[in-house]
Scaffold this motif. Structure first.
Motif, PDB file in Angstrom:
ATOM      1  N   ASP A 122       0.829  -1.206   0.000  1.00  0.00           N
ATOM      2  CA  ASP A 122       0.000   0.000   0.000  1.00  0.00           C
ATOM      3  C   ASP A 122       0.866   1.259   0.000  1.00  0.00           C
ATOM      4  N   VAL A 123       1.972   1.206   0.736  1.00  0.00           N
ATOM      5  CA  VAL A 123       2.904   2.339   0.743  1.00  0.00           C
ATOM      6  C   VAL A 123       3.514   2.515  -0.650  1.00  0.00           C
ATOM      7  N   ALA A 124       3.900   1.410  -1.265  1.00  0.00           N
ATOM      8  CA  ALA A 124       4.516   1.474  -2.589  1.00  0.00           C
ATOM      9  C   ALA A 124       3.550   2.041  -3.627  1.00  0.00           C
ATOM     10  N   LYS A 125       2.296   1.597  -3.597  1.00  0.00           N
ATOM     11  CA  LYS A 125       1.322   2.088  -4.563  1.00  0.00           C
ATOM     12  C   LYS A 125       1.012   3.568  -4.323  1.00  0.00           C
ATOM     13  N   GLY A 126       1.028   3.987  -3.058  1.00  0.00           N
ATOM     14  CA  GLY A 126       0.820   5.398  -2.761  1.00  0.00           C
ATOM     15  C   GLY A 126       1.946   6.261  -3.297  1.00  0.00           C
ATOM     16  N   LEU A 127       3.166   5.729  -3.290  1.00  0.00           N
ATOM     17  CA  LEU A 127       4.307   6.468  -3.828  1.00  0.00           C
ATOM     18  C   LEU A 127       4.167   6.717  -5.323  1.00  0.00           C
ATOM     19  N   ILE A 128       3.519   5.794  -6.033  1.00  0.00           N
ATOM     20  CA  ILE A 128       3.322   5.985  -7.475  1.00  0.00           C
ATOM     21  C   ILE A 128       2.491   7.242  -7.723  1.00  0.00           C
ATOM     22  N   ASP A 129       1.459   7.452  -6.913  1.00  0.00           N
ATOM     23  CA  ASP A 129       0.646   8.662  -7.062  1.00  0.00           C
ATOM     24  C   ASP A 129       1.460   9.927  -6.796  1.00  0.00           C
ATOM     25  N   GLU A 130       2.514   9.797  -6.000  1.00  0.00           N
ATOM     26  CA  GLU A 130       3.376  10.948  -5.705  1.00  0.00           C
ATOM     27  C   GLU A 130       4.435  11.161  -6.782  1.00  0.00           C
ATOM     28  N   GLY A 131       4.439  10.298  -7.801  1.00  0.00           N
ATOM     29  CA  GLY A 131       5.372  10.480  -8.912  1.00  0.00           C
ATOM     30  C   GLY A 131       6.700   9.779  -8.748  1.00  0.00           C
ATOM     31  N   PHE A 132       6.756   8.765  -7.857  1.00  0.00           N
ATOM     32  CA  PHE A 132       8.007   8.046  -7.640  1.00  0.00           C
ATOM     33  C   PHE A 132       7.849   6.571  -7.976  1.00  0.00           C
ATOM     34  N   HIS A 133       8.898   5.987  -8.531  1.00  0.00           N
ATOM     35  CA  HIS A 133       8.945   4.543  -8.645  1.00  0.00           C
ATOM     36  C   HIS A 133       9.104   3.987  -7.234  1.00  0.00           C
ATOM     37  N   PRO A 134       8.380   2.937  -6.873  1.00  0.00           N
ATOM     38  CA  PRO A 134       8.511   2.384  -5.519  1.00  0.00           C
ATOM     39  C   PRO A 134       9.905   1.846  -5.237  1.00  0.00           C
ATOM     40  N   MET A 135      10.223   1.781  -3.960  1.00  0.00           N
ATOM     41  CA  MET A 135      11.463   1.170  -3.516  1.00  0.00           C
ATOM     42  C   MET A 135      11.391  -0.349  -3.691  1.00  0.00           C
ATOM     43  N   THR A 136      12.469  -1.065  -3.417  1.00  0.00           N
ATOM     44  CA  THR A 136      12.427  -2.522  -3.415  1.00  0.00           C
ATOM     45  C   THR A 136      11.531  -2.997  -2.278  1.00  0.00           C
ATOM     46  N   MET A 137      10.613  -3.906  -2.578  1.00  0.00           N
ATOM     47  CA  MET A 137       9.633  -4.360  -1.585  1.00  0.00           C
ATOM     48  C   MET A 137       9.864  -5.820  -1.208  1.00  0.00           C
ATOM     49  N   TYR A 138       9.638  -6.118   0.070  1.00  0.00           N
ATOM     50  CA  TYR A 138       9.679  -7.487   0.595  1.00  0.00           C
ATOM     51  C   TYR A 138      11.040  -8.147   0.400  1.00  0.00           C
ATOM     52  N   PHE A 139      12.076  -7.386   0.347  1.00  0.00           N
ATOM     53  CA  PHE A 139      13.436  -7.905   0.256  1.00  0.00           C
ATOM     54  C   PHE A 139      14.369  -6.939   0.981  1.00  0.00           C
ATOM     55  N   PRO A 140      15.249  -7.445   1.838  1.00  0.00           N
ATOM     56  CA  PRO A 140      15.590  -8.843   2.105  1.00  0.00           C
ATOM     57  C   PRO A 140      14.525  -9.575   2.921  1.00  0.00           C
ATOM     58  N   LEU A 141      14.518 -10.898   2.785  1.00  0.00           N
ATOM     59  CA  LEU A 141      13.496 -11.717   3.413  1.00  0.00           C
ATOM     60  C   LEU A 141      13.623 -11.772   4.926  1.00  0.00           C
ATOM     61  N   VAL A 142      14.784 -11.376   5.465  1.00  0.00           N
ATOM     62  CA  VAL A 142      14.974 -11.437   6.917  1.00  0.00           C
ATOM     63  C   VAL A 142      14.165 -10.358   7.629  1.00  0.00           C
ATOM     64  N   VAL A 143      13.587  -9.412   6.872  1.00  0.00           N
ATOM     65  CA  VAL A 143      12.778  -8.332   7.470  1.00  0.00           C
ATOM     66  C   VAL A 143      11.355  -8.442   6.922  1.00  0.00           C
ATOM     67  N   HIS A 144      10.383  -8.519   7.803  1.00  0.00           N
ATOM     68  CA  HIS A 144       8.990  -8.621   7.380  1.00  0.00           C
ATOM     69  C   HIS A 144       8.533  -7.298   6.747  1.00  0.00           C
ATOM     70  N   GLY A 145       7.915  -7.406   5.581  1.00  0.00           N
ATOM     71  CA  GLY A 145       7.429  -6.204   4.906  1.00  0.00           C
ATOM     72  C   GLY A 145       8.530  -5.220   4.584  1.00  0.00           C
ATOM     73  N   ALA A 146       9.679  -5.722   4.153  1.00  0.00           N
ATOM     74  CA  ALA A 146      10.851  -4.872   3.932  1.00  0.00           C
ATOM     75  C   ALA A 146      10.608  -3.813   2.863  1.00  0.00           C
ATOM     76  N   MET A 147      11.179  -2.636   3.106  1.00  0.00           N
ATOM     77  CA  MET A 147      11.218  -1.546   2.131  1.00  0.00           C
ATOM     78  C   MET A 147      12.665  -1.071   2.069  1.00  0.00           C
ATOM     79  N   LEU A 148      13.329  -1.362   0.958  1.00  0.00           N
ATOM     80  CA  LEU A 148      14.757  -1.100   0.816  1.00  0.00           C
ATOM     81  C   LEU A 148      14.962   0.076  -0.130  1.00  0.00           C
ATOM     82  N   VAL A 149      15.575   1.138   0.373  1.00  0.00           N
ATOM     83  CA  VAL A 149      15.726   2.385  -0.380  1.00  0.00           C
ATOM     84  C   VAL A 149      17.203   2.657  -0.642  1.00  0.00           C
ATOM     85  N   GLU A 150      17.566   2.810  -1.899  1.00  0.00           N
ATOM     86  CA  GLU A 150      18.942   3.171  -2.259  1.00  0.00           C
ATOM     87  C   GLU A 150      18.931   4.478  -3.047  1.00  0.00           C
TER      88      GLU A 150
END
Length: 545
Positions: free
Chosen positions: A450-478
């Motif tokens: 839901d956070v990732a899809k909301g970012l699309i409306d803000e004009g951004f490509h979403p961050m990496t989602m659900y990876f790495p697997l060691v973190v539940h609901g991961a959001m990885l931003v580089e």
């Protein structure tokens, strides 16, 4: 439209709802609706005029007339094509040139790219590609070079490969480099095959276990398994780094080596890397390092000083080759002195004033134990040219600044958002090139998607989602080093806004994005049952009539 106290703007009414009328065309101002190319064109016509070939039945009226006047007409036409005239319609749509150009231009306007804005994908290093590098890669002699040309006609190209190899070895503190691997995972396979060759040369082919920490990239265990090894996991500590004690406890005569990612997938530097390498070597194994995150340490840390035996370098991440889209990649592998004799062919060597391509093993010289070839030819010339241009234009101080700015930007994002989003390793010290968050703390029923899809409306490509697997609901931003503080501030404001909406239970996020060309898709259904073949609905309609 006012901004409320949480910082997010209420969703604007969509077309056809409220007081906003729907357009007749489906277009939304400059965002033009675009049908499938099959729906635009007609498979029974073509936008190009061809000379008539084939039988009278599919040659058209003029072809039938020509055949009637001259019985040898069709035979002469078929001979021009070597008897390969098409017997059945190809089924592709026929479009005029303006229709074709407009179709793909409209589609390109609906695509997101690095030239449009910030690309926050973690573990991908989606940074700006300097146009200077693109210009150099298009120079004659590089862009049109052929792998079967005589060596004396490609001396400039071989010199580029040789010089790039020198700088890759210098920057990593290693002994040699294999330039031919085509991408990161291909480079991993190259390193593991060299390790296997070295062990077999020592009579230790019985070592069949590769240890892979939980914080490593997912391709690492896949590569080890592909090479015939059994994979065993090594757990991570609470702070997101390799459990060194657990790794040491598992070492033994059956372990061929360890595949470790450093900086790791949690965005953290493995501080015990030298200790780990020494322990693996003492146990008779080798150390492979996934160098996909080299962008975070280039110019600052030399992997060779950490006891690494082999490491791939993604030229399309660290040294600015266009990334993704199915295009050619490049993953050279650097080797320690222990593995250099087993590295693959070919490689470029300077002999006197000439550059020579070494393509055969020689029992009396180096590479006598080479495990063979990875590919038919010598590597990706365009990637080599871009990477060398990037290195030479930055220089030593510039490359050092690249990694420093990448790390600075990531930590700026981490500290700017760690009060809004859960940062599972926020207390593990500074992150490296990427900041990791989780969906912990969002309202019930809301998650990373839901956070990732909301970012699309803000004009951004979403961050990496659900990876790495060691973190539940991961959001990885580089953020990479190429983004300005102003760009990061805008992204931080957008992500903070969307996260606060998710924490407040804003139901509109469940149907986001609202402003994209397409609404939220059923991604599971699309992945499991993709529609890949166009079926013309016209025959069905005619049958119904």
């Amino acid at each position: 439209m006012s901004i409320n106290q949480s910082g997010w703007r209420p969703t604007a009414p969509e077309q056809g709802k409220g007081n906003v009328p729907a357009s007749v065309t489906g277009n939304k101002a400059l965002m033009l609706e675009e049908a499938l190319i099959f729906e635009i064109g007609d498979s029974h016509t073509t936008g190009v005029d061809f000379d008539t070939f084939g039988s009278p039945a599919n040659a058209g009226a003029q072809g039938a007339k020509d055949a009637a006047r001259d019985p040898g007409f069709l035979r002469s036409q078929e001979n021009k094509l070597g008897g390969l005239t098409r017997a059945n319609p190809i089924g592709l749509p026929g479009l005029s040139e303006p229709e074709t150009v407009r179709h793909y231009t409209r589609l390109s306007r609906q695509n997101y790219g690095i030239d449009l804005g910030f690309f926050p994908l973690g573990s991908c290093t989606m940074k700006h590609n300097p146009r200077l590098n693109e210009k150099m890669a298009r120079l004659p002699g590089f862009s049109d070079v052929h792998p079967l040309q005589p060596v004396d006609t490609v001396q400039g190209a071989l010199e580029v490969i040789h010089q790039l190899a020198h700088w890759l070895v210098t920057l990593t503190g290693m002994t040699s480099v294999a330039m031919s691997p085509k991408a990161g995972a291909h480079g991993e396979l190259c390193g593991v095959l060299a390790i296997r060759a070295a062990l077999e040369a020592k009579g230790e082919g019985h070592r069949k276990i590769i240890l892979v920490p939980e914080s490593a990239h997912g391709t690492n265990p896949a590569t080890a398994a592909f090479a015939g090894y059994s994979v065993e996991d090594i757990p991570a500590t609470a702070e997101g780094r390799v459990d060194t004690a657990a790794l040491k406890a598992r070492l033994g005569p059956d372990v061929a080596g360890v595949m470790i990612t450093n900086p790791n997938t949690c965005g953290l530097f493995e501080r015990d890397m030298r200790e780990i390498s020494d322990a693996v070597h003492a146990a008779g194994g080798f150390v492979y390092c996934d160098g996909a995150n080299f962008n975070a340490i280039v110019g600052r840390v030399r992997p060779g000083d950490l006891g690494i035996d082999a490491m791939h370098i993604n030229l399309h991440k660290t040294f600015s080759t266009p990334h993704g889209g199915g295009g050619p990649g490049s993953g050279p592998v650097v080797f320690s002195a222990a593995l250099t004799p087993y590295a693959p062919l070919p490689f470029v060597e300077k002999q006197g004033d000439q550059f020579v391509l070494i393509e055969e093993e020689n029992a009396d010289e180096h590479h006598a134990g080479s495990f063979g070839r990875m590919v038919a030819f010598h590597g990706q010339m365009g990637m080599f040219t871009r990477a060398l241009t990037y290195i030479l234009s930055h220089g030593a101080d510039g490359l050092r600044q690249v990694s420093e700015d990448a790390v600075l930007n990531a930590n700026y994002i981490l500290r700017s958002l760690d009060k809004t989003l859960d940062a599972p390793f926020g207390r593990s010290g500074p992150c490296m090139h990427e900041a990791l968050f989780s969906d912990s703390g969002l309202a019930e029923g809301f998650s990373t998607i839901d956070v990732a899809k909301g970012l699309i409306d803000e004009g951004f490509h979403p961050m990496t989602m659900y990876f790495p697997l060691v973190v539940h609901g991961a959001m990885l931003v580089e953020p990479t080093e190429t983004e300005s503080k102003a760009a990061l501030d805008q992204f931080i404001a957008a992500l903070r806004s969307v996260a606060e909406r998710a924490k407040a239970g804003d139901a509109s996020l469940k149907t986001a994005p609202h402003f994209a060309p397409r609404a939220r898709l059923d991604e599971t259904l699309a992945a499991r049952k993709p529609v890949l073949v166009w079926k013309d609905p016209a025959p069905l309609a005619q049958a119904a009539e």
